[in-house]
Design a protein around this motif. Structure first.
Motif, PDB file in Angstrom:
ATOM      1  N   GLN A  94      -2.985 -13.049   2.305  1.00  9.24           N
ATOM      2  CA  GLN A  94      -2.864 -12.128   1.172  1.00  9.24           C
ATOM      3  C   GLN A  94      -4.023 -12.302   0.204  1.00  9.24           C
ATOM      4  O   GLN A  94      -4.577 -11.313  -0.311  1.00  9.24           O
ATOM      5  N   ASN A  95      -4.397 -13.527  -0.063  1.00  9.84           N
ATOM      6  CA  ASN A  95      -5.523 -13.772  -0.965  1.00  9.84           C
ATOM      7  C   ASN A  95      -6.820 -13.186  -0.404  1.00  9.84           C
ATOM      8  O   ASN A  95      -7.633 -12.626  -1.153  1.00  9.84           O
ATOM      9  N   MET A  96      -7.020 -13.316   0.911  1.00 14.07           N
ATOM     10  CA  MET A  96      -8.220 -12.756   1.528  1.00 14.07           C
ATOM     11  C   MET A  96      -8.221 -11.227   1.445  1.00 14.07           C
ATOM     12  O   MET A  96      -9.258 -10.607   1.177  1.00 14.07           O
ATOM     13  N   VAL A  97      -7.061 -10.618   1.663  1.00 11.69           N
ATOM     14  CA  VAL A  97      -6.966  -9.153   1.586  1.00 11.69           C
ATOM     15  C   VAL A  97      -7.242  -8.680   0.161  1.00 11.69           C
ATOM     16  O   VAL A  97      -8.008  -7.732  -0.059  1.00 11.69           O
TER      17      VAL A  97
ATOM     18  N   LEU B  30      -9.109   3.818  13.994  1.00  9.24           N
ATOM     19  CA  LEU B  30      -8.573   2.465  13.808  1.00  9.24           C
ATOM     20  C   LEU B  30      -7.067   2.552  13.596  1.00  9.24           C
ATOM     21  O   LEU B  30      -6.600   3.281  12.718  1.00  9.24           O
ATOM     22  N   ILE B  31      -6.294   1.816  14.411  1.00  6.13           N
ATOM     23  CA  ILE B  31      -4.841   1.726  14.259  1.00  6.13           C
ATOM     24  C   ILE B  31      -4.498   0.269  13.948  1.00  6.13           C
ATOM     25  O   ILE B  31      -4.805  -0.628  14.733  1.00  6.13           O
ATOM     26  N   TYR B  32      -3.869   0.053  12.804  1.00  2.57           N
ATOM     27  CA  TYR B  32      -3.561  -1.308  12.370  1.00  2.57           C
ATOM     28  C   TYR B  32      -2.366  -1.275  11.430  1.00  2.57           C
ATOM     29  O   TYR B  32      -1.877  -0.191  11.054  1.00  2.57           O
ATOM     30  N   ALA B  33      -1.876  -2.450  11.061  1.00  2.00           N
ATOM     31  CA  ALA B  33      -0.761  -2.561  10.121  1.00  2.00           C
ATOM     32  C   ALA B  33      -1.322  -2.850   8.736  1.00  2.00           C
ATOM     33  O   ALA B  33      -1.856  -3.932   8.498  1.00  2.00           O
TER      34      ALA B  33
ATOM     35  N   ALA C 226       7.446  -7.526   2.188  1.00  2.00           N
ATOM     36  CA  ALA C 226       8.520  -6.929   2.981  1.00  2.00           C
ATOM     37  C   ALA C 226       8.116  -5.633   3.675  1.00  2.00           C
ATOM     38  O   ALA C 226       8.851  -5.145   4.529  1.00  2.00           O
ATOM     39  N   VAL C 227       6.966  -5.071   3.330  1.00  2.00           N
ATOM     40  CA  VAL C 227       6.575  -3.753   3.857  1.00  2.00           C
ATOM     41  C   VAL C 227       5.192  -3.843   4.478  1.00  2.00           C
ATOM     42  O   VAL C 227       4.233  -4.287   3.831  1.00  2.00           O
ATOM     43  N   GLN C 228       5.100  -3.419   5.739  1.00  2.00           N
ATOM     44  CA  GLN C 228       3.818  -3.296   6.437  1.00  2.00           C
ATOM     45  C   GLN C 228       3.778  -1.894   7.042  1.00  2.00           C
ATOM     46  O   GLN C 228       4.679  -1.506   7.788  1.00  2.00           O
ATOM     47  N   GLU C 229       2.754  -1.154   6.721  1.00  2.00           N
ATOM     48  CA  GLU C 229       2.670   0.258   7.116  1.00  2.00           C
ATOM     49  C   GLU C 229       1.666   0.434   8.250  1.00  2.00           C
ATOM     50  O   GLU C 229       0.484   0.137   8.099  1.00  2.00           O
TER      51      GLU C 229
ATOM     52  N   LEU D 281      -8.150  -8.132   8.467  1.00  2.00           N
ATOM     53  CA  LEU D 281      -7.514  -8.952   7.426  1.00  2.00           C
ATOM     54  C   LEU D 281      -6.151  -8.378   7.042  1.00  2.00           C
ATOM     55  O   LEU D 281      -5.174  -9.120   6.875  1.00  2.00           O
ATOM     56  N   GLU D 282      -6.080  -7.063   6.899  1.00  2.00           N
ATOM     57  CA  GLU D 282      -4.800  -6.417   6.581  1.00  2.00           C
ATOM     58  C   GLU D 282      -3.784  -6.692   7.690  1.00  2.00           C
ATOM     59  O   GLU D 282      -2.602  -6.976   7.415  1.00  2.00           O
ATOM     60  N   ALA D 283      -4.239  -6.601   8.943  1.00  2.00           N
ATOM     61  CA  ALA D 283      -3.337  -6.829  10.073  1.00  2.00           C
ATOM     62  C   ALA D 283      -2.823  -8.262  10.094  1.00  2.00           C
ATOM     63  O   ALA D 283      -1.645  -8.510  10.386  1.00  2.00           O
TER      64      ALA D 283
END
Length: 292
Positions: free
Chosen positions: A36-39, A170-173, A179-182, A236-238
């Motif tokens: 999270q800190n990196m994102v 690009l397809i990623y989370a 609690a939420v990942q889109e 990073l998000e993923a």
């Protein structure tokens, strides 16, 4: 009804499972905080370079006499290249399944040929099982740096520049919160200029920036860096999404295991009471028989 020994064995087994899932939850929480800190540290730069590129592309598009930058050229889409970013491991709740369903739906709805570049073993195995065209597969460490992902971005640029593909997606989370990942599908190439009306473009021109040697030359140099940055930030998000999903999944597993232990303990106590009651009845019956 199972014996007290059976209940004790089941309680011991479920308790050991709860210990394992609890440890995995703590590990995932630690990795999640770091991810999270990196994102959060990378988002301002990724958003800013997207805005700068959009402004430059809008200015370049207004100049009809200027040559078009290769990575901004829009061609008829005959072949699409998908960069699918998935975890290497499971035990992350519904995250892997959601990514695979989104990728499968995108492939079905896309006209023309579709090829895949996978980052993560789960995506690689999904593409292989589905019988799709797997161009390449990459694996990155848990703490990725730009150097770890730069090869992915350069490959995407080369595939598009050589006209082997006409679009890169690009397809990623995307990490929203713990609690939420889109699951997100976003076009990387060709780079889409920001939607600016004439007034906005005039305001940009009034800033009177000087570009050396020209806007197009700046774009030629900036767009590949932009792609590399977007790929790195998407990974990073993923990673943040993966660790968050795994922490929540392990927390739920630990809570469920503890509830099962409580239920089994209650059943064990009932079985012990029944056993004691039966033994007392046997003793009373034996005493009564002796007295009779």
């Amino acid at each position: 009804m199972p014996s007290t020994k059976d209940f004790r064995d089941r309680i011991r087994s479920v308790s050991n499972t709860a210990k394992v899932t609890g440890a995995m939850q703590m590990i995932a929480a630690s990795k999640m905080n770091r991810a999270q800190n990196m994102v959060q540290a990378g988002r301002p730069y990724a958003d800013r370079i997207r805005d700068v590129l959009g402004d430059l592309a809008a200015l370049a598009a207004k100049d009809e006499d200027a040559p078009t930058v290769d990575l901004l050229k829009v061609r008829p889409v005959k072949k699409t290249l998908v960069l699918l970013v998935t975890p290497d491991r499971g035990l992350a709740g519904a995250l892997v399944g959601n990514l695979q369903r989104a990728a499968g739906k995108f492939i079905q709805e896309t006209e023309g040929e579709v090829s895949i570049v996978a980052v993560g073993r789960k995506g690689e195995r999904f593409v292989t099982r589905a019988g799709q065209d797997l161009v390449a597969s990459f694996s990155v460490p848990d703490r990725p740096t730009l150097d770890d992902t730069i090869a992915v971005g350069r490959m995407l640029v080369d595939e598009y520049s050589s006209e082997r593909v006409d679009r890169v997606v690009l397809i990623y989370a995307k990490f929203i919160n713990t609690a939420v990942q889109e699951v997100t599908a976003r076009q990387l190439l060709p780079v889409e200029p920001a939607q600016r009306d004439d007034d906005d473009v005039e305001k940009l021109e009034e800033l009177d920036y000087i570009y050396e040697p020209s806007i197009n030359d700046v774009l030629e140099s900036l767009v590949p860096r932009y792609i590399e940055t977007q790929v790195y930030h998407g990974i990073l998000e993923a990673f943040a999404s993966e660790h968050s999903a795994r922490m929540i999944a392990m927390q739920n597993a630990t809570d469920n295991a503890n509830e099962i232990v409580e239920g089994l303990t209650l059943d064990l106590n009932k079985a012990r009471q029944e056993s004691i009651t039966a033994e007392l009845l046997d003793i009373v019956g034996g005493v009564a028989a002796l007295e009779g």
